[in-house]
Write a protein that holds these residues in place. Sequence first.
Motif, PDB file in Angstrom:
ATOM      1  N   PHE A   2       0.818  -1.209   0.000  1.00 34.53           N
ATOM      2  CA  PHE A   2       0.000   0.000   0.000  1.00 34.53           C
ATOM      3  C   PHE A   2       0.856   1.265   0.000  1.00 34.53           C
ATOM      4  O   PHE A   2       0.321   2.368  -0.115  1.00 34.53           O
ATOM      5  CB  PHE A   2      -0.923   0.030   1.231  1.00 34.53           C
ATOM      6  N   ASN A  17       0.798  -4.013  -6.062  1.00 32.88           N
ATOM      7  CA  ASN A  17       0.758  -2.638  -5.575  1.00 32.88           C
ATOM      8  C   ASN A  17      -0.676  -2.138  -5.595  1.00 32.88           C
ATOM      9  O   ASN A  17      -1.320  -2.158  -6.637  1.00 32.88           O
ATOM     10  CB  ASN A  17       1.617  -1.747  -6.473  1.00 32.88           C
ATOM     11  N   VAL A  18      -1.174  -1.720  -4.440  1.00 32.70           N
ATOM     12  CA  VAL A  18      -2.540  -1.207  -4.386  1.00 32.70           C
ATOM     13  C   VAL A  18      -2.462   0.312  -4.455  1.00 32.70           C
ATOM     14  O   VAL A  18      -1.907   0.957  -3.576  1.00 32.70           O
ATOM     15  CB  VAL A  18      -3.244  -1.640  -3.084  1.00 32.70           C
ATOM     16  N   ASP A  19      -2.977   0.850  -5.562  1.00 28.76           N
ATOM     17  CA  ASP A  19      -2.969   2.298  -5.737  1.00 28.76           C
ATOM     18  C   ASP A  19      -4.407   2.781  -5.627  1.00 28.76           C
ATOM     19  O   ASP A  19      -5.224   2.548  -6.510  1.00 28.76           O
ATOM     20  CB  ASP A  19      -2.386   2.639  -7.112  1.00 28.76           C
ATOM     21  N   LEU A  20      -4.701   3.446  -4.513  1.00 28.15           N
ATOM     22  CA  LEU A  20      -6.089   3.831  -4.239  1.00 28.15           C
ATOM     23  C   LEU A  20      -6.615   4.867  -5.219  1.00 28.15           C
ATOM     24  O   LEU A  20      -7.811   5.088  -5.317  1.00 28.15           O
ATOM     25  CB  LEU A  20      -6.202   4.360  -2.804  1.00 28.15           C
ATOM     26  N   SER A  21      -5.716   5.501  -5.970  1.00 30.37           N
ATOM     27  CA  SER A  21      -6.180   6.546  -6.885  1.00 30.37           C
ATOM     28  C   SER A  21      -6.552   6.003  -8.263  1.00 30.37           C
ATOM     29  O   SER A  21      -7.192   6.689  -9.053  1.00 30.37           O
ATOM     30  CB  SER A  21      -5.132   7.647  -7.017  1.00 30.37           C
ATOM     31  N   ASN A  22      -6.166   4.737  -8.569  1.00 36.14           N
ATOM     32  CA  ASN A  22      -6.464   4.187  -9.899  1.00 36.14           C
ATOM     33  C   ASN A  22      -7.941   4.248 -10.248  1.00 36.14           C
ATOM     34  O   ASN A  22      -8.311   4.567 -11.374  1.00 36.14           O
ATOM     35  CB  ASN A  22      -6.015   2.724  -9.981  1.00 36.14           C
ATOM     36  N   GLU A  23      -8.771   3.918  -9.267  1.00 37.45           N
ATOM     37  CA  GLU A  23     -10.209   3.846  -9.521  1.00 37.45           C
ATOM     38  C   GLU A  23     -10.806   5.209  -9.841  1.00 37.45           C
ATOM     39  O   GLU A  23     -11.861   5.309 -10.451  1.00 37.45           O
ATOM     40  CB  GLU A  23     -10.926   3.280  -8.280  1.00 37.45           C
ATOM     41  N   LEU A  24     -10.123   6.242  -9.372  1.00 32.84           N
ATOM     42  CA  LEU A  24     -10.652   7.604  -9.567  1.00 32.84           C
ATOM     43  C   LEU A  24     -10.519   8.084 -10.999  1.00 32.84           C
ATOM     44  O   LEU A  24     -11.337   8.878 -11.472  1.00 32.84           O
ATOM     45  CB  LEU A  24      -9.841   8.582  -8.712  1.00 32.84           C
ATOM     46  N   LEU A  25      -9.464   7.626 -11.682  1.00 29.74           N
ATOM     47  CA  LEU A  25      -9.064   8.280 -12.938  1.00 29.74           C
ATOM     48  C   LEU A  25     -10.134   8.265 -14.014  1.00 29.74           C
ATOM     49  O   LEU A  25     -10.157   9.135 -14.878  1.00 29.74           O
ATOM     50  CB  LEU A  25      -7.789   7.631 -13.479  1.00 29.74           C
ATOM     51  N   SER A  26     -11.003   7.255 -13.995  1.00 26.95           N
ATOM     52  CA  SER A  26     -12.002   7.204 -15.063  1.00 26.95           C
ATOM     53  C   SER A  26     -13.289   7.947 -14.703  1.00 26.95           C
ATOM     54  O   SER A  26     -14.159   8.110 -15.553  1.00 26.95           O
ATOM     55  CB  SER A  26     -12.307   5.749 -15.432  1.00 26.95           C
ATOM     56  N   LEU A  27     -13.428   8.396 -13.468  1.00 29.14           N
ATOM     57  CA  LEU A  27     -14.701   9.025 -13.070  1.00 29.14           C
ATOM     58  C   LEU A  27     -15.018  10.340 -13.799  1.00 29.14           C
ATOM     59  O   LEU A  27     -16.146  10.533 -14.243  1.00 29.14           O
ATOM     60  CB  LEU A  27     -14.747   9.230 -11.543  1.00 29.14           C
TER      61      LEU A  27
END
Lengths: 208, 208
Positions: free
Chosen positions: A177, A192-202
């Motif tokens: 993390f 590698n857990v990147d918590l911001s990856n999910e945000l990029l497509s919003l």
Amino acid sequence: MYKNKIPKASVYRLAIYLRGLEKLKINKKIYVSSPEVGKFCGIDPAQVRKDLSYFGQFGEVGKGYHIKSLVTNLKKILKLHHKKWKMSLAGVGNLGAALLSYKGFENVGFIIQVAFDKDCKKIGRVFSGVKIYDFKKMKEIIRKENIRIGIIAVPAEFAQEVAEIMISSGVKSILNFAPVILNLPSKIIVSNVDLSNELLSLPYFISK
Amino acid sequence: MYKNKIPKASVYRLAIYLRGLEKLKINKKIYVSSPEVGKFCGIDPAQVRKDLSYFGQFGEVGKGYHIKSLVTNLKKILKLHHKKWKMSLAGVGNLGAALLSYKGFENVGFIIQVAFDKDCKKIGRVFSGVKIYDFKKMKEIIRKENIRIGIIAVPAEFAQEVAEIMISSGVKSILNFAPVILNLPSKIIVSNVDLSNELLSLPYFISK
């Protein structure tokens, strides 16, 4: 046999299919087609068939995949069928404490067995049922408990050092993390857990 | 134009390509081929070409993709090029506090502008530069700040209620850390972050 030349990404996708199928199972479906699996998981149906074909013939002509059998097979392939996998957590700050109380790990067959921190106010305490040990005892305890999976939730500047200690203690794969690329032997599997990856497509969807 | 019939999964993958290309850029490469992008991101090269083709012609014959131009184009497509996206966080427990101190969001153009909790010991305090407000003021403040992205880090049993308040305040998409499926209008984009997904493929590699 199937142990050679299977792309890592195919193995990761098997885990995605497994999660998807378990959700479909709740809906009482019995069979599912590769286009349905693909649509549900957001992956091209040809890719679904290719990934599964590395491990055997799971479909039935004219029917598709028997969901329950495929779930059982995927769990066997992924080695998730027989026991709880013990994990060791390094770092009990906000994120580490959140991970200790996170129920999702146990649901899928994983358990945080021990945790480590350097803060003497935390050492010896029990968080969410897990005892916190001094970092200095990491090597000894991970070896004694025979733990193969490590979770890194320490600040970026300590992540490499902690990962190396884990590996020297017998850890074979790491869930990282810390926002840093770890430099480790290639036989060690790092997620590698990147918590911001999910945000990029919003924003794309917001702006439509 | 390209606004119709683009699969959501293709948009998600654009974000993965963007992250991959930004890493390749650091290595001072100028051009990259679709097999290289595919290998780096763990996605089939044909899928890479198909996803990009929805949005235009980015490759140059015999050279591949010009990395810097492709990064710029992907940022434009994903609406990540012109401003910081403001976010609202619900829940400042361990996970919420970890998210407030997480640097990764700002690096990719997102900022947590306000946070909400119901604990009166937290309300009015500032965590990592962000002020914590009473849940009761959520609607008013999200509207005033014109925030379109919400992060849910409350316990599962409150997640649905909090999501509904966010949406009634103008939020268009949600990053959900609560381990529950939210039941929301289809026009609302929800990204569920499941911290256990990354774990599922690790035992396969350990056992090899």
